[in-house]
Design a protein around this motif. Structure first.
Motif, short mmCIF file in Angstrom:
data_model
loop_
_atom_site.label_atom_id
_atom_site.label_comp_id
_atom_site.label_asym_id
_atom_site.label_seq_id
_atom_site.Cartn_x
_atom_site.Cartn_y
_atom_site.Cartn_z
N ASP A 55 0.99 -1.20 0.06
CA ASP A 55 -0.18 -0.18 0.01
C ASP A 55 0.71 1.29 -0.03
OD1 ASP A 55 -2.58 -1.58 -0.43
OD2 ASP A 55 -2.57 -1.33 1.84
N ASP A 56 2.17 0.97 0.57
CA ASP A 56 3.16 2.01 0.45
C ASP A 56 3.36 2.81 -0.68
OD1 ASP A 56 2.71 2.93 2.96
OD2 ASP A 56 4.03 2.06 4.05
N THR A 57 3.22 1.39 -1.99
CA THR A 57 3.60 2.18 -2.88
C THR A 57 2.95 2.80 -3.78
OG1 THR A 57 3.04 0.08 -4.08
CG2 THR A 57 5.48 -0.34 -2.81
N MET A 58 3.54 3.06 -5.20
CA MET A 58 2.58 4.22 -6.04
C MET A 58 1.93 2.79 -6.72
SD MET A 58 4.61 7.10 -7.56
CE MET A 58 5.25 8.65 -5.97
N LEU A 59 2.35 2.02 -6.82
CA LEU A 59 1.65 0.60 -8.01
C LEU A 59 1.18 -0.52 -6.89
CD1 LEU A 59 5.61 0.02 -10.62
CD2 LEU A 59 3.22 1.59 -10.76
N LYS A 60 1.16 -0.44 -5.78
CA LYS A 60 0.32 -1.06 -4.96
C LYS A 60 0.78 -3.04 -5.35
CE LYS A 60 -1.94 2.45 -3.39
NZ LYS A 60 -1.43 2.91 -2.47
N ASP A 61 2.12 -2.42 -5.13
CA ASP A 61 2.71 -3.85 -5.68
C ASP A 61 4.70 -3.78 -5.34
OD1 ASP A 61 3.48 -6.50 -5.53
OD2 ASP A 61 2.44 -6.30 -8.06
N LEU A 62 4.98 -4.67 -4.84
CA LEU A 62 6.22 -4.83 -4.74
C LEU A 62 6.84 -5.95 -5.47
CD1 LEU A 62 5.84 -5.70 -1.23
CD2 LEU A 62 6.93 -3.70 -2.33
N PRO A 63 8.38 -5.41 -5.73
CA PRO A 63 9.63 -5.67 -7.06
C PRO A 63 9.41 -6.88 -6.70
CG PRO A 63 10.10 -4.59 -5.84
CD PRO A 63 9.22 -4.13 -5.49
N MET A 64 9.42 -8.64 -7.88
CA MET A 64 9.52 -9.52 -7.30
C MET A 64 11.13 -9.85 -7.66
SD MET A 64 6.44 -10.82 -6.65
CE MET A 64 6.90 -13.13 -6.73
N MET A 65 11.87 -10.98 -7.40
CA MET A 65 13.23 -10.66 -7.93
C MET A 65 13.53 -11.06 -8.95
SD MET A 65 15.08 -14.14 -4.62
CE MET A 65 13.97 -15.47 -5.66
N LYS A 66 13.10 -11.29 -9.73
CA LYS A 66 12.88 -11.33 -11.44
C LYS A 66 13.27 -9.95 -11.72
CE LYS A 66 13.83 -12.98 -15.12
NZ LYS A 66 14.87 -14.28 -15.11
N ASP A 67 12.83 -8.69 -10.96
CA ASP A 67 12.38 -7.78 -11.35
C ASP A 67 13.96 -7.40 -10.97
OD1 ASP A 67 9.36 -7.50 -12.30
OD2 ASP A 67 9.28 -7.48 -9.81
N ILE A 68 14.86 -7.71 -9.95
CA ILE A 68 15.61 -6.88 -9.41
C ILE A 68 16.63 -7.64 -10.79
CG2 ILE A 68 17.19 -6.47 -7.52
CD1 ILE A 68 14.34 -4.92 -7.47
N ALA A 69 15.94 -8.63 -11.11
CA ALA A 69 17.67 -9.74 -11.55
C ALA A 69 17.20 -9.09 -13.05
CB ALA A 69 17.45 -11.03 -11.60
N ASN A 70 16.15 -8.38 -13.30
CA ASN A 70 16.34 -7.79 -14.89
C ASN A 70 16.69 -6.74 -14.82
OD1 ASN A 70 14.76 -10.30 -15.79
ND2 ASN A 70 12.94 -8.99 -15.51
N THR A 71 17.05 -5.95 -13.46
CA THR A 71 16.90 -4.66 -13.25
C THR A 71 18.85 -4.83 -13.72
OG1 THR A 71 15.03 -3.42 -12.32
CG2 THR A 71 17.58 -1.82 -12.36
N ALA A 72 18.96 -5.59 -12.65
CA ALA A 72 20.98 -5.63 -12.80
C ALA A 72 21.55 -6.46 -14.36
CB ALA A 72 20.96 -7.13 -11.40
#
Length: 271
Positions: free
Chosen positions: A214-231
């Motif tokens: 709820d504290d995020t703008m997208l109302k969701d949290l990044p999954m590990m894959k999202d962080i890995a893809n960014t890397a």
């Protein structure tokens, strides 16, 4: 995206370090998976190889200056480059205790571990990358690095210090063609710490996870894959003009904590 690259990852286990290692391997990198205990790294290396990737295991304590430098020296002695360095070891933070009630040792521990290990691995990689004239050094922080956040102990200051190191090191290494970038995550519900919390049986955990969303703008949290893809993106030539900065992958929480979307439907009405 990473074909022909050599990536050294510290703190590889069945969590975010493993997810990043797999993502790098999927994109063609040769991944040097390390951990202070060999077993977690071997498990991830076996999974990478089973999927057709290339992984080389080593037992390396990323808090040991000599161990880190010896490992990289062995790697480069065989004619290999060090193209990517990513330190993801645990900083052993104590949380959920007010700062005014926390013991000094518990507050200092994550700051000391983070700064020691990041300095050791980042500068070891930097010395090699300077000679190469290329390379990418990545690190990971979290939401408390960007905003005031209660009950996180020394973890928040540790994250702030890591982001400061990124800016300073990036400014020094840029002229040599070496990039330094921090990824700021909002926390991944499929990572090991969150899974352990979910399985603890604590009735407050689901509500805490929902509040984080709820504290995020997208109302969701990044999954590990999202962080890995960014890397992967940052380590690739597609991110070649990004350095000395923090890339925020918190789904918007550090831009507006407790962000509340308007409780009305948008229409085509012009204002």
């Amino acid at each position: 995206m990473l074909k022909g690259k050599n990536a050294v990852i510290y703190g590889v286990s069945d969590s975010l370090g493993g997810a990043v290692a797999k993502a790098f391997a999927e994109q063609g990198a040769t991944v040097y998976v390390t951990n202070h205990r060999i077993e977690p790294a071997e498990k991830i290396a076996k999974e990478i190889k089973a999927a057709g990737g290339v992984a080389i295991v080593a037992q390396v304590d990323a808090l040991d200056h000599k161990a880190v430098n010896d490992h990289l020296a062995e790697l480069t002695s065989k004619g290999n480059t060090v193209d990517i360095s990513f330190n993801l070891i645990d900083n052993k933070s104590t949380q959920n205790i007010p700062l005014a009630e926390m013991e000094l040792e518990d507050f200092i521990r994550p700051i000391d571990i983070s700064m020691r290990t990041q300095f050791i691995t980042n500068t070891a990689a930097a010395r090699i990358m300077i000679k190469q004239g290329s390379g990418v050094i990545l690190s990971l922080t979290a939401t408390p690095a960007g905003i005031g956040y209660p009950m996180v102990g020394g973890f928040g200051p540790a994250c702030c210090a890591m982001e400061s190191l990124t800016r300073d090191l990036g400014s020094e290494l840029g002229p040599f063609g070496v990039r330094v970038v921090t990824i700021r995550s909002g926390g991944s519900l499929d990572s090991k710490p969150f899974k352990e919390a979910a399985g603890s049986g604590n009735p407050e955990v689901p509500g805490f996870f929902q509040k984080m969303k709820d504290d995020t703008m997208l109302k969701d949290l990044p999954m590990m894959k999202d962080i890995a893809n960014t890397a992967v993106f940052l380590a690739s030539d597609m991110g070649k003009m990004i350095t000395g900065v923090v890339v925020d992958v918190t789904a918007g929480s550090t831009a507006a904590l407790n962000y509340k979307a308007p409780n009305v439907a948008f229409t085509n009405q012009q204002y």
